[in-house]
Enzyme design. Sequence first.
Site, PDB file in Angstrom:
ATOM      1  N   ARG A  59      30.569  -7.021  50.328  1.00  0.00           N
ATOM      2  CA  ARG A  59      30.833  -7.364  51.665  1.00  0.00           C
ATOM      3  C   ARG A  59      31.590  -8.884  51.637  1.00  0.00           C
ATOM      4  NH1 ARG A  59      27.127  -9.543  53.735  1.00  0.00           N
ATOM      5  NH2 ARG A  59      25.671  -9.538  52.167  1.00  0.00           N
TER       6      ARG A  59
ATOM      7  N   LYS B 253      25.703  -2.583  57.038  1.00  0.00           N
ATOM      8  CA  LYS B 253      25.232  -3.745  57.513  1.00  0.00           C
ATOM      9  C   LYS B 253      25.944  -4.233  58.782  1.00  0.00           C
ATOM     10  CE  LYS B 253      22.482  -5.775  54.371  1.00  0.00           C
ATOM     11  NZ  LYS B 253      21.993  -4.863  53.403  1.00  0.00           N
TER      12      LYS B 253
ATOM     13  N   HIS C 186      15.073  -7.818  57.239  1.00  0.00           N
ATOM     14  CA  HIS C 186      15.931  -7.369  55.946  1.00  0.00           C
ATOM     15  C   HIS C 186      14.972  -7.275  54.860  1.00  0.00           C
ATOM     16  CE1 HIS C 186      19.046  -8.416  52.785  1.00  0.00           C
ATOM     17  NE2 HIS C 186      19.162  -7.128  53.120  1.00  0.00           N
TER      18      HIS C 186
ATOM     19  N   SER D 287      20.071 -10.325  48.638  1.00  0.00           N
ATOM     20  CA  SER D 287      20.710  -9.430  47.718  1.00  0.00           C
ATOM     21  C   SER D 287      20.316  -9.652  46.262  1.00  0.00           C
ATOM     22  CB  SER D 287      22.247  -9.249  48.097  1.00  0.00           C
ATOM     23  OG  SER D 287      22.916  -8.201  47.313  1.00  0.00           O
TER      24      SER D 287
ATOM     25  N   LYS E 109      14.615  -5.898  46.194  1.00  0.00           N
ATOM     26  CA  LYS E 109      13.853  -4.956  47.394  1.00  0.00           C
ATOM     27  C   LYS E 109      13.888  -3.489  47.030  1.00  0.00           C
ATOM     28  CE  LYS E 109      16.650  -6.627  50.579  1.00  0.00           C
ATOM     29  NZ  LYS E 109      17.506  -7.418  49.666  1.00  0.00           N
ATOM     30  N   THR E 110      15.111  -3.237  46.585  1.00  0.00           N
ATOM     31  CA  THR E 110      15.224  -1.655  46.373  1.00  0.00           C
ATOM     32  C   THR E 110      14.371  -1.297  45.093  1.00  0.00           C
ATOM     33  OG1 THR E 110      17.232  -1.646  47.193  1.00  0.00           O
ATOM     34  CG2 THR E 110      16.757   0.114  45.765  1.00  0.00           C
TER      35      THR E 110
ATOM     36  N   ASP F  28      15.677  -1.238  52.606  1.00  0.00           N
ATOM     37  CA  ASP F  28      16.503  -2.587  53.091  1.00  0.00           C
ATOM     38  C   ASP F  28      16.448  -3.011  54.568  1.00  0.00           C
ATOM     39  OD1 ASP F  28      18.450  -4.013  51.971  1.00  0.00           O
ATOM     40  OD2 ASP F  28      19.744  -3.507  53.405  1.00  0.00           O
TER      41      ASP F  28
ATOM     42  N   ARG G 296      26.943   0.446  42.667  1.00  0.00           N
ATOM     43  CA  ARG G 296      26.152   0.898  43.507  1.00  0.00           C
ATOM     44  C   ARG G 296      25.858   2.342  43.466  1.00  0.00           C
ATOM     45  NH1 ARG G 296      22.953  -2.705  47.221  1.00  0.00           N
ATOM     46  NH2 ARG G 296      23.853  -4.552  46.650  1.00  0.00           N
TER      47      ARG G 296
HETATM   48  P1  ATP Z   1      20.603  -5.593  48.019  1.00  0.00           P
HETATM   49  O1  ATP Z   1      20.068  -6.251  49.281  1.00  0.00           O
HETATM   50  O2  ATP Z   1      21.799  -5.997  47.761  1.00  0.00           O
HETATM   51  O3  ATP Z   1      20.108  -4.047  48.294  1.00  0.00           O
HETATM   52  P2  ATP Z   1      18.060  -5.707  46.438  1.00  0.00           P
HETATM   53  O4  ATP Z   1      17.130  -6.982  46.787  1.00  0.00           O
HETATM   54  O5  ATP Z   1      17.513  -4.404  46.902  1.00  0.00           O
HETATM   55  O6  ATP Z   1      19.610  -6.094  46.653  1.00  0.00           O
HETATM   56  P3  ATP Z   1      17.894  -4.652  43.817  1.00  0.00           P
HETATM   57  O7  ATP Z   1      18.903  -3.616  44.098  1.00  0.00           O
HETATM   58  O8  ATP Z   1      16.468  -4.079  43.694  1.00  0.00           O
HETATM   59  O9  ATP Z   1      18.214  -5.843  45.090  1.00  0.00           O
HETATM   60  O10 ATP Z   1      18.260  -5.297  42.717  1.00  0.00           O
HETATM   61  C1  ATP Z   1      17.452  -6.124  41.692  1.00  0.00           C
HETATM   62  C2  ATP Z   1      18.208  -6.071  40.210  1.00  0.00           C
HETATM   63  O11 ATP Z   1      17.667  -7.024  39.409  1.00  0.00           O
HETATM   64  C3  ATP Z   1      18.076  -4.685  39.784  1.00  0.00           C
HETATM   65  O12 ATP Z   1      19.281  -4.473  38.939  1.00  0.00           O
HETATM   66  C4  ATP Z   1      17.160  -4.933  38.782  1.00  0.00           C
HETATM   67  O13 ATP Z   1      16.935  -3.980  37.679  1.00  0.00           O
HETATM   68  C5  ATP Z   1      17.088  -6.338  38.428  1.00  0.00           C
HETATM   69  N1  ATP Z   1      16.066  -6.952  37.916  1.00  0.00           N
HETATM   70  C6  ATP Z   1      15.784  -7.618  36.363  1.00  0.00           C
HETATM   71  N2  ATP Z   1      14.513  -7.993  36.658  1.00  0.00           N
HETATM   72  C7  ATP Z   1      13.939  -7.862  37.786  1.00  0.00           C
HETATM   73  C8  ATP Z   1      12.643  -8.190  38.347  1.00  0.00           C
HETATM   74  N3  ATP Z   1      11.753  -8.999  37.468  1.00  0.00           N
HETATM   75  N4  ATP Z   1      12.219  -7.967  39.370  1.00  0.00           N
HETATM   76  C9  ATP Z   1      13.067  -7.043  40.139  1.00  0.00           C
HETATM   77  N5  ATP Z   1      14.471  -6.777  39.802  1.00  0.00           N
HETATM   78  C10 ATP Z   1      14.807  -7.135  38.559  1.00  0.00           C
HETATM   79 MN    MN Z   2      18.704  -3.164  48.182  1.00  0.00          MN
END
Ligand code: ATP
Ligand code: MN
Length: 537
Positions: free
Chosen positions: A60, A201, A221, A239, A243-244, A258, A324
Site C-alpha cells: 500500500r 483496505k 483491525h 502488518s 494476525k493471519t 484482518d 501474498r
Molecule cells: P497484515 O496486516 O499485513 O495482513 P498480519 O498481522 O496478518 O499482517 P502475518 O501475515 O500473520 O501478519 O505475518 C506474520 C509473519 O511473521 C509470517 O510470515 C510468520 O511466518 C512470521 N513469524 C515469524 N515468527 C513469528 C511468530 N513468533 N509469531 C507470528 N508470526 C511469526
Molecule cells: Mn494478515
Amino acid sequence: MHFTEIKPANAELEKYLIKNADTSWNLAPEDLEKISVDQNMATRSSLGAISVNTGKFTGRSPKDRFIVEDELTKDAVWWGDINIKFDADKFDKLHAKMGDYLSGKKLYVRDVYACADPRYKLKIRVITELPWSNMFAYNMFLRPTEEELKNFEPDWVVINAPGFMADPAVDGTRQENFAILNFGKQMAIVGGTGYTGEIKKGIFSALNFILPHQKDVLSMHCSANVGDAGDTSLFFGLSGTGKTTLSADPNRKLIGDDEHGWAADNTIFNFEGGCYAKVIDLSEEKEPDIYKAIKPGALLENVDFKGDTNEVDFEGSSITENTRVSYPIDHINNIQVPSLAKNPKNIFFLTCDAYGVLPPISKLNPGQAAFHFISGYTAKVAGTEAGITEPQVAFSACFGAPFMPLHPTKYADMLSKKMKDANVNVWLINTGWSGGGYGVGKRMKLGYTRAMITAALNGELNDVEFVNHEVFGLAMPVTCPNVPTEVLNPKNTWENKEEYDKVANDLSKKFNKNFEKFSDYASDEILAGAPLVSEKV
Ligand code: ATP
Ligand code: MN
C-alpha cells in the site's frame, strides 16, 4: 461456486461515468484465472493457484490515500497526515477523467458485500480494469447468492484502474497513484497502482468510519477465531505481527484474518469473505493451514519461482518481501460459518518488537490495555508498505491508524468499555525479537508463540506465578507449558543485562513521547498504564 453471468446493460456503468465499456459481470473465478493466464498476466503455479505481479506497487501507499472533505466528513474525520483531505471538486474531475480512461475498455464488474452480520451488510460493486484484480475482490469480499445478485443495488462502488495515472499538478494528488474515499458519493477510486490490498483496505477504512460513527459498532483491525466452548479471541496487530498466522489455529474455528466488527450485543463479525496472507518463507510444516489454502482459486502475488519451473520459491524476495496470497475463507479447513460469533473472552495485542525488549507474553490490566491500544507499537517489518526494507519503530494508534478515519480515542473508548463489560482477558504478545534486538537476537519461534497463546486460552496461565516487568509494569508468567522458562523474561535472554536496561528505558521514552499527543484525552487509569522511565540508567 459457479454463477451464470448476470449481465445488466453496459449502460449501468454510465452512472459511474464509464461509457461503452465491454463488461463482464460476476465471472466465475475459473474464468478470471483462465483470462489472466491466456493474456499472459498470470502464471499457473504447480500448486494450482495462479500468480500475478502487481507492478510497480507491491504494497500500500499510505501517503497517497485521501478522504474527500464534505458535509459528512468535515467535522467527523481526524484530519492530518494519515487522513489527508481531498477537495470534492477535484475528486469529481479526477473521477470523470478516470471514467474517460476506462470508457470503451474491456472491464470486469463484481457485486459483493462486506460484513457477515446481516444487520450491517454493505453492498459493494467493484469495477476493475484487470481480470485478476476482480478475482481478488471475489476472494476477499463476501460472495452473494445468485438470487441476491439479481437485483443488486450497491451501497458503495470501487473503481480500480492500475493503468490510469493521475497528473499531480492538475489533479491534486501527490503522485500518479492514488486511493481516494468519498463518503458523500459512497465511492472509492484507486488508480496508478495494481496492489490489490488497496481495494480491501479502502472498504475497511470506509467501514471504520460508518460503523463506529453511524451504527454504534466498534470496527477493529484484528483477526478472530472461536473455540469449541464458543469463546471468541481477537488478535490485534499491525502488518506482519501475526494476525493471519496466529488466527489460523487447527483447534479453533477461524472467523476472519484482518477486519472485524464488535456489535453492541457482543457479536463479533468478519467484514470479509477471504484471507490475505503473507507467504514469505511459508512452509507446509510451520503454517500447514495457509500452505494448503494455496490451490486453484487462490491468487498469489509477486512470488518468485524456482528457476524456469512453475514451482513457487517461498523464500524468494526478488520482487518484494511482501509476497501474498488471497483466497476465499473456505480454503481454510476449520472455519466458523457464517463468520460471526459471540462471547469475546481473550484479546491478544500482537507486536513485533525489533528491540527485543517486550516480554513474549504478558497480561495487561485495563489501564495498560487502553494505553497499549492507543499506542499501537510495533516495528514495521519489511514488506507491506513501499520503502520499508528493515525494521523501523512504529506507533500506529488502534493497531491500524492508516485505516481509521476517526480520532483514535473514539475507537479506544469503545474498546475499553466493551472489554470491561465483557470481562475479557487482555494479553500482549511480542512475536518479534528475543535475546537482543534486530541484528543480534532472533525472532521468537512461531511454535513458542503458538504455545503461549494456547496456554492463555486453555486457562493454563490462571494459576501460575507472575512477575511485573521492571519498566513496562506488564505481568509476565514465570512458567508456561511447552515454552522454555528462560524466554519468558526477555532480560534473561540478553547476555548484556545493562544493555537490556538501557534499551528498555529508551523504548519506554519513545512510548511516552508518542503518547503526549493523547495524554489530554486519557484518564488517570490509562496514564498509569504507561511504562516507567528509570532515572538510574
Ligand atoms: P497484515 O496486516 O499485513 O495482513 P498480519 O498481522 O496478518 O499482517 P502475518 O501475515 O500473520 O501478519 O505475518 C506474520 C509473519 O511473521 C509470517 O510470515 C510468520 O511466518 C512470521 N513469524 C515469524 N515468527 C513469528 C511468530 N513468533 N509469531 C507470528 N508470526 C511469526
Ligand atoms: Mn494478515
